[in-house]
Design an enzyme around this catalytic site. Structure first.
Site, PDB file in Angstrom:
ATOM      1  N   SER A 154       0.833  -1.189   0.000  1.00 20.95           N
ATOM      2  CA  SER A 154       0.000   0.000   0.000  1.00 20.95           C
ATOM      3  C   SER A 154       0.880   1.257   0.000  1.00 20.95           C
ATOM      4  CB  SER A 154      -0.948  -0.041   1.206  1.00 20.95           C
ATOM      5  OG  SER A 154      -1.950   0.926   1.117  1.00 20.95           O
ATOM      6  N   ASP A 319      -8.789  -6.689  -4.580  1.00 16.80           N
ATOM      7  CA  ASP A 319      -8.409  -5.373  -4.061  1.00 16.80           C
ATOM      8  C   ASP A 319      -8.930  -4.305  -5.016  1.00 16.80           C
ATOM      9  OD1 ASP A 319      -7.236  -3.082  -3.091  1.00 16.80           O
ATOM     10  OD2 ASP A 319      -5.182  -3.856  -3.097  1.00 16.80           O
ATOM     11  N   HIS A 352      -8.062  -5.352  -0.110  1.00 18.19           N
ATOM     12  CA  HIS A 352      -6.778  -4.660   0.063  1.00 18.19           C
ATOM     13  C   HIS A 352      -5.989  -5.207   1.246  1.00 18.19           C
ATOM     14  CE1 HIS A 352      -3.798  -1.570  -0.400  1.00 18.19           C
ATOM     15  NE2 HIS A 352      -4.061  -1.035   0.779  1.00 18.19           N
TER      16      HIS A 352
END
Length: 375
Positions: A154, A319, A352
């Protein structure tokens, strides 16, 4: 082969930097501290160091436990340790709490030397680029000229990418997981909703709530709830909660009725109890600002031409916040520059948050990649 183990009891360390840091915004941060942890041992050649970059709410505490907090397991403990994919018998692993953080590194809760009070809203904006420069100074202090690898998921993946651009000769390998070269408009929109929840909380006091002895709990709680929805996939939410009712029937009130409501409120309350609102604002803005192609008229391959590392780019099928399409875009831009890129699109139902989990396929990819790094 022996079972993977834990790095055991760990202790945070603090590095002080007396020289000012000129930030991308033009602001100057005077002397500052970075809190970090290390796992494994730096070898004689000093070529086995791996930097782990954390995401928005992460910290330097990547693996292991604190002696006085038996439940304080590091946020990526399933990945880092002896016999684990990032094997501390082979690598010297470093986790750093970024500038502006709320886990000990200099940030909004720290004392502003000019006022003797907490920085609060006066703490300057920090960017991914600033974090990487600060991390490079820590590497200098530790005597590490070149990292075997830099890895992050991320927002941490954005830092790993920036390392390969700002210091191309200091990174041999880079793993960019569940990330992107820049946020989409939708992602920026979610971040803005979260920030507005905090900024509009009556207890925010323009960011100087420390002086009032309060915390903008309602705003931070709502920001986390909004964010958490985006970290999960629709399928994962449906499988875990569906439309389950907490009391088995409709009560016709504004309190919790559905289990998903209970879960989101729990996550919001938990987060608001330990994370700093000003840090949340800074970190989401750092996400928004990151765009290596900005100074190249949007030409991502041109922006990445500076990189020299070998890359692993990994995404997860469910995601939707950092979709596989964004990872493929990054992969193609890197390959346009003749760079060696391994790409994995991993089937995982968790959305995610998959990059934090102990998924067998995901960890097999990481293990194989780290096994291929010679030190």
């Amino acid at each position: 082969m022996s079972e993977p183990g834990s790095v055991g009891i760990v202790t945070p360390q603090r590095a002080h930097f007396p020289e000012p840091l000129v930030l991308k915004s033009g602001a100057v941060l005077p002397a500052y501290d970075l809190v970090y942890e290390t796992y494994g041992e730096l070898n004689a050649a000093r070529d086995n160091a791996v930097l782990v970059c954390h995401a928005l709410s992460g910290s330097h505490h990547v693996a292991g436990l604190y002696a006085d907090r038996p439940k304080s397991l590091g946020w990526w403990d399933n990945l880092v340790g002896p016999g684990k994919p990032l094997d501390t018998r082979k690598f010297f692993v470093i986790g750093v709490n970024n500038l502006g953080g709320c886990y000990g590194s200099t940030g909004p809760v720290s004392e502003n030397p000019n006022t003797g009070k907490p920085w609060g809203a006066d703490f300057p904006f920090v960017t991914v680029e600033d974090w990487v420069v600060a991390q490079s100074r820590l590497a200098d202090q530790l005597g590490i000229e070149r990292f075997a690898a830099v890895i992050g998921g991320s927002l941490g993946g954005m830092q790993a990418l920036e390392w390969t651009l700002r210091y191309p000769d200091r990174v041999r390998y880079a793993a960019i997981i569940a990330a992107a070269a820049k946020l989409t408009a939708q992602n920026i929109a979610f971040n803005e909703v979260a920030r507005q929840a905090i900024l509009s909380d009556p207890d925010f006091h323009g960011g100087h709530y420390y002086e009032h002895g309060v915390v903008p709990t309602r705003g931070l709680r709502l920001a986390r709830m909004v964010g958490h929805i985006t970290y999960l996939s629709d399928d994962a939410m449906a499988e875990k909660f569906g439309r389950k009712l907490r009391h088995g029937e409709h009560k016709y009130h504004w309190d919790v009725e559905f289990e998903i409501e209970s879960y989101l409120r729990y996550q919001g309350d938990k987060f608001a109890g330990f994370f700093d609102a000003n840090t949340y604002l800074l970190a989401t803005k750092a996400l928004d600002y990151f765009d290596p192609a900005f100074d190249f008229d949007g030409d991502l391959p041109a922006a990445l031409a500076r990189a020299k590392a070998d890359f692993l780019v990994a995404s997860f099928t469910t995601d939707w916040r950092f979709s596989p399409a964004r990872s493929r875009e990054l992969m193609h831009a890197l390959m346009r520059n003749g760079l060696k890129v391994s790409y994995a699109e991993i089937e995982c139902p968790a959305g995610h948050d998959s990059f934090l989990l102990d998924d067998a396929q995901y960890h097999a990819v990481l293990r194989a990649w780290f096994d291929g790094i010679e030190v």
